[in-house]
Motif scaffolding. Structure first.
Motif, PDB file in Angstrom:
ATOM      1  N   ARG A 187       0.829  -1.209   0.000  1.00  0.00           N
ATOM      2  CA  ARG A 187       0.000   0.000   0.000  1.00  0.00           C
ATOM      3  C   ARG A 187       0.859   1.254   0.000  1.00  0.00           C
ATOM      4  O   ARG A 187       0.543   2.240  -0.657  1.00  0.00           O
ATOM      5  N   ARG A 188       1.971   1.240   0.745  1.00  0.00           N
ATOM      6  CA  ARG A 188       2.851   2.415   0.758  1.00  0.00           C
ATOM      7  C   ARG A 188       3.495   2.614  -0.608  1.00  0.00           C
ATOM      8  O   ARG A 188       3.651   3.734  -1.083  1.00  0.00           O
TER       9      ARG A 188
ATOM     10  N   HIS B  16       6.999   2.316  11.547  1.00  0.00           N
ATOM     11  CA  HIS B  16       7.461   2.464  10.170  1.00  0.00           C
ATOM     12  C   HIS B  16       6.352   2.222   9.148  1.00  0.00           C
ATOM     13  O   HIS B  16       6.557   2.415   7.958  1.00  0.00           O
ATOM     14  N   ASP B  17       5.185   1.813   9.621  1.00  0.00           N
ATOM     15  CA  ASP B  17       4.037   1.698   8.715  1.00  0.00           C
ATOM     16  C   ASP B  17       3.454   3.066   8.378  1.00  0.00           C
ATOM     17  O   ASP B  17       2.572   3.165   7.532  1.00  0.00           O
ATOM     18  N   LEU B  20       5.014   9.904   6.463  1.00  0.00           N
ATOM     19  CA  LEU B  20       4.178  11.084   6.278  1.00  0.00           C
ATOM     20  C   LEU B  20       3.352  10.917   5.003  1.00  0.00           C
ATOM     21  O   LEU B  20       3.787  10.291   4.044  1.00  0.00           O
ATOM     22  N   ARG B  21       2.156  11.488   5.024  1.00  0.00           N
ATOM     23  CA  ARG B  21       1.253  11.544   3.864  1.00  0.00           C
ATOM     24  C   ARG B  21       0.781  10.162   3.410  1.00  0.00           C
ATOM     25  O   ARG B  21       0.633   9.906   2.223  1.00  0.00           O
ATOM     26  N   HIS B  22       0.617   9.263   4.363  1.00  0.00           N
ATOM     27  CA  HIS B  22       0.090   7.947   4.049  1.00  0.00           C
ATOM     28  C   HIS B  22      -1.034   7.647   5.044  1.00  0.00           C
ATOM     29  O   HIS B  22      -1.024   8.141   6.164  1.00  0.00           O
ATOM     30  N   VAL B  23      -2.005   6.861   4.615  1.00  0.00           N
ATOM     31  CA  VAL B  23      -3.052   6.404   5.539  1.00  0.00           C
ATOM     32  C   VAL B  23      -2.999   4.884   5.591  1.00  0.00           C
ATOM     33  O   VAL B  23      -3.130   4.205   4.567  1.00  0.00           O
ATOM     34  N   TYR B  24      -2.766   4.369   6.790  1.00  0.00           N
ATOM     35  CA  TYR B  24      -2.637   2.935   7.012  1.00  0.00           C
ATOM     36  C   TYR B  24      -4.021   2.364   7.310  1.00  0.00           C
ATOM     37  O   TYR B  24      -4.822   2.964   8.027  1.00  0.00           O
ATOM     38  N   ASP B  39       1.859  15.793   9.791  1.00  0.00           N
ATOM     39  CA  ASP B  39       3.215  16.327   9.600  1.00  0.00           C
ATOM     40  C   ASP B  39       3.861  16.725  10.929  1.00  0.00           C
ATOM     41  O   ASP B  39       5.082  16.786  11.035  1.00  0.00           O
ATOM     42  N   SER B  58      -9.352   5.210   4.936  1.00  0.00           N
ATOM     43  CA  SER B  58      -8.030   4.674   4.632  1.00  0.00           C
ATOM     44  C   SER B  58      -7.692   4.824   3.154  1.00  0.00           C
ATOM     45  O   SER B  58      -6.541   4.716   2.781  1.00  0.00           O
ATOM     46  N   LEU B  61      -7.004  11.002   1.573  1.00  0.00           N
ATOM     47  CA  LEU B  61      -5.723  11.657   1.321  1.00  0.00           C
ATOM     48  C   LEU B  61      -5.203  12.301   2.598  1.00  0.00           C
ATOM     49  O   LEU B  61      -5.862  13.166   3.182  1.00  0.00           O
ATOM     50  N   ASN B  62      -4.021  11.879   3.011  1.00  0.00           N
ATOM     51  CA  ASN B  62      -3.342  12.497   4.148  1.00  0.00           C
ATOM     52  C   ASN B  62      -2.620  13.724   3.638  1.00  0.00           C
ATOM     53  O   ASN B  62      -1.605  13.625   2.962  1.00  0.00           O
ATOM     54  N   GLU B  63      -3.184  14.900   3.947  1.00  0.00           N
ATOM     55  CA  GLU B  63      -2.587  16.134   3.439  1.00  0.00           C
ATOM     56  C   GLU B  63      -1.683  16.793   4.470  1.00  0.00           C
ATOM     57  O   GLU B  63      -1.350  17.974   4.351  1.00  0.00           O
TER      58      GLU B  63
END
Lengths: 216, 562
Positions: A187-188, B16-17, B20-24, B39, B58, B61-63
């Motif tokens: 996903r990343r 580490h999952d 920045l700018r990611h949605v798990y 941020d 999920s 968008l992680n802005e």
């Protein structure tokens, strides 16, 4: 150049994506793969006897199979020579390996999506099982790549056509009922591929947010 | 089958999952989670569901400061999960009640820990200082089977129901019950292992996973846990109680920093005594009850994502009516103030093709909040600051972060100010909007210039500090309340608002001088005698709204939708 194209095909999308990355424009010829089943008509089989999309026609010559088209475009039109690392035998082989893997993903996760979304007489169950097996391999590869500071499938500073070859089937996997939550490293990587300059969306593949500004 | 234990703290992701700018995309006890790092480093664990159409956040968008739903673009703030903007209603501020469900979270030992129960106290197992989270492995099998087979295969001790410990290897294996039939193995190794060691563990645990899954296939898959959707906080779900007198200042916040931000302007940072403050929006203000008994309104200068404090700027007025002198002189760091939830009567549209922000003096405070929101979203804007001297312009750090969009007009006389305004407002156009806040003469000049140069009335948004007009309250008239079926008389010298309150009909209010717009009522019939500075000329001419704190009737009778 002419591209025989179907908008909802992941295999066609990876070619459109790469054309956009390279800034190339081609004549696009729409082929109604579903529901028209135009790929099975004699007229289309005369172009590609395999009856598959996409097909790229270059000065009268025909290239079928998406991975072959990506390879041709990289060798013929990539001024940076990064998308297919032809000069480095080991990286070129790794690229070819992941290109092949992309084809396998299309034939499993991609088939599950076609079976469910386009009601094609395909075995969604076994396609999904194989898709999940491959996704675990991909996720593991990318998790260890991250530990080594690498962003892409092939070791190196820039993405290769292998990333584009594997991208559509993974990005669209949920449409074949393969839950992406089980593959966090993949996903990343999807986010990173979406941030490649030239990225274009398709139905089911949406842009992500811009990367965070780099700290100086 | 193991029953869900909502109070139990469990790892739900590795640090580490969360780049920045990611949605798990996470899951715990059947609850789907959207997990993202802002941020500023804060990790958010939210219910994975947009409040609008239920789409998974999920895939949003992680802005960096806000999470945006991919479907219709609703924006949710870092930390509070309060909605800050609804694109379909660009002219309105989202209600405070639109707030997503958040779960308690903490980050430690390379893992992100959460619990489903909001009251659960963080209770983490004792672990060494230096640990490394190895690759997590989702297993299609129930928790109990995973625990039994893992204990056997690893020769590990059960440290708890959800953790095995192999002391010799320095390995902890946490078992995260994602759902009834899915468990995530989260190995944690002491120290900082080499890559080869991580690969070795990955191989061992992959074999274990395959073995567990083969065993799990022998039995029918358990029914998934039923997700529990937490009911909306009653405080949010119910209409707030109406106060008898003036604004409600029910929040408590401590002044944690007080600085001289510019000549005659102090900046105050307010932090909650406990819990979280309601989500600030650009343009919003709070009412603050001062130690001297007065209540005053102050705009928040917070940037999007700054949700763990409020910042305000206060100008020392000479002569002060009491508010500014009290905050400048008496209030000190460490003091506790009572304040209202933020109210946004000055919302910012984000659908403009170009936004002009014009600030005079301390009017910079709401303009800065707006500029920061536009900058964070990458929307085109420019900000013009008018001030007596460079030393009179506060919030240097925030201005610097905005870069070249900020233009300063220093030390201009009224004529020069007029000339600058004419130039700034030279080109009205499609989807261009102007926001202005400052002293009354400057506001009047801006509105007049904009009108003269062809800006439609509805594209010029303004906020007065106060209503400096002399209120004529000599008229007397009757009001009919359509919903309450009441007819009341408003005598000379009394406001509509006062008459309403005396008769048990309550309206929220704030400034009570016709500047803030909080006490606006819908006018159904009759001609209003508008004396406020909140409504635009177009709105006044339309005759469907009335500021009940100052405005009166030209006709003998008004019908209000109350």
């Amino acid at each position: 150049m002419k591209l025989y194209n179907y908008e909802l095909s992941g295999e066609c999308y990876k070619v459109r994506f790469f054309l956009s990355v390279l800034g190339l424009s081609v004549e696009s010829i729409s082929v109604d793969e579903y529901p028209g089943l135009e790929v099975q008509t004699p007229a289309f089989l005369a172009i590609n006897p395999a009856g598959t999309l996409p097909v790229l026609e270059v000065e009268g010559q025909v290239i079928a199979e998406p991975q072959a088209i990506l390879t041709y475009l990289a060798l013929a039109h990539d001024p940076t020579s990064t998308w297919y690392p032809a000069g480095d035998p080991m990286r070129a082989a790794q690229c070819a390996q992941w290109l092949d893997f992309g084809g396998k993903l299309d034939a499993s996760a991609g088939v599950a999506r076609r079976a469910l979304g386009m009601f094609m007489p395909l075995d969604a169950g076994s396609a999904r099982l194989e898709g999940r097996r491959l996704m675990r391999i991909l996720d593991e590869h990318l998790w260890f790549a991250e530990r080594q500071g690498r962003d892409w499938l092939v070791p190196g500073p820039a993405p290769t056509i292998a990333d584009l070859a594997c991208f559509p089937a993974v990005a669209l996997a949920e449409e074949g009922e393969i839950a992406l939550a089980d593959y966090p490293a993949a996903r990343r990587w999807l986010d990173r591929v979406k941030r490649i300059p030239g990225f274009i969306p398709m139905s089911g593949v949406f842009p992500t947010s811009p990367a965070a500004p780099q700290e100086n | 089958m193991t029953a869900p234990d909502p109070a139990q703290w469990l790892p739900v992701a590795s640090s580490h999952d969360l780049p920045l700018r990611h949605v798990y995309h996470g899951q715990l006890w059947g609850q789907e989670l959207a997990i993202w790092r802002a941020d500023d480093g804060h990790v958010n664990v939210w219910e994975n569901r947009c409040l609008h159409r239920g789409v998974r956040l999920s895939i949003g968008l992680n802005e960096g400061r806000e999470l945006r739903c991919i479907y219709h673009g609703w924006r949710y703030a870092n930390r509070t999960a309060g909605c800050t903007y609804i694109p379909a209603h660009p002219a309105d501020a989202p209600a405070r009640t639109i707030c997503n469900h958040t779960y308690p979270v903490t980050e430690a030992h390379g893992l992100v820990w959460a619990a489903i129960d909001p009251q659960a106290q963080a209770d983490l197992p004792a672990l060494p200082d230096q640990t490394t989270a190895l690759r997590p492995l989702p297993v299609d099998a129930p928790l109990g089977l995973c625990r039994d087979m893992a204990a056997q295969a690893l020769d590990a001790q059960g440290a708890s129901d959800v953790c095995l410990h192999d002391a010799q290897a320095g390995l902890w294996l946490f078992l995260q019950p994602a759902d009834a039939g899915k468990t995530v193995l989260r190995p944690l190794l002491s120290g900082t292992p080499e890559l080869a060691q991580m690969q070795l563990w990955n191989r061992r645990l992959s074999e274990l996973r395959d073995g567990i899954e083969a065993a799990a296939r022998q039995a029918p898959a358990p029914a998934p846990f039923a997700p529990v959707y937490a009911p909306v906080d009653p405080e949010l779900a119910e209409m707030p109680a109406r106060s008898r007198q003036g604004p409600r200042t029910e929040l408590r916040a401590r002044v944690t920093r007080k600085t001289q931000s510019a000549e005659g302007i102090c900046a105050l940072r307010l932090e909650p005594l406990r819990g979280a403050l309601p989500t600030p929006q650009p343009g919003a203000h709070v009412d603050i009850s001062l130690p001297n008994g007065m209540t005053r309104q102050y705009s928040l200068v917070n940037a999007p994502g700054e949700t763990d404090f409020y910042e305000i700027g206060v100008k020392l007025e000479a002569p002060s009516r009491g508010g500014s002198a009290c905050l400048h002189g008496d209030v000190q760091e460490g003091d506790v103030l009572a304040l209202s939830a933020p109210r946004n009567n000055f919302p910012l549209r984000r659908d403009a093709l170009r936004t002009l922000l014009i600030a005079g003096g301390i009017g910079i405070t709401p303009m800065l909040a707006m500029a920061q929101a536009l900058a964070a979203q990458g929307l085109p804007y420019e900000m013009h600051i008018f001030a007596r001297s460079e030393a009179h312009v506060p919030f240097a750090e925030r201005r610097a972060a905005l870069g070249e969009a900020v233009h300063q007009h220093i030390g201009l006389d009224p004529q020069q100010t007029q000339a600058s305004l004419s130039e700034i407002l030279a080109t009205p156009g499609f989807a261009r909007h102007v926001y202005v806040c400052g002293p009354a003469p400057m506001l009047e000049a801006t509105r007049d210039t904009a009108a003269r140069q062809g800006w439609p009335d509805e594209t010029v948004h303004f906020e007065y500090f106060s209503n400096t007009k002399t209120i004529d309250d000599s008229s007397s008239f009757t009001i009919d309340l359509a919903r309450s079926a009441l007819t009341l008389t408003v005598p000379a010298g009394t406001t509509i608002l006062e008459v309403l309150r005396e008769n048990g009909v309550e309206l929220p209010s704030s400034c009570e001088q016709g500047a803030c717009g909080t006490c606006i009522a819908t006018l159904l019939e009759g001609e209003a005698d508008h004396q406020d500075v909140y409504l635009s000329e177009t709105e006044k001419a339309r005759g469907t709204k009335i500021a009940t704190c100052v405005s009166r009737a030209k006709s003998g009778r008004l019908v209000l939708d109350l």
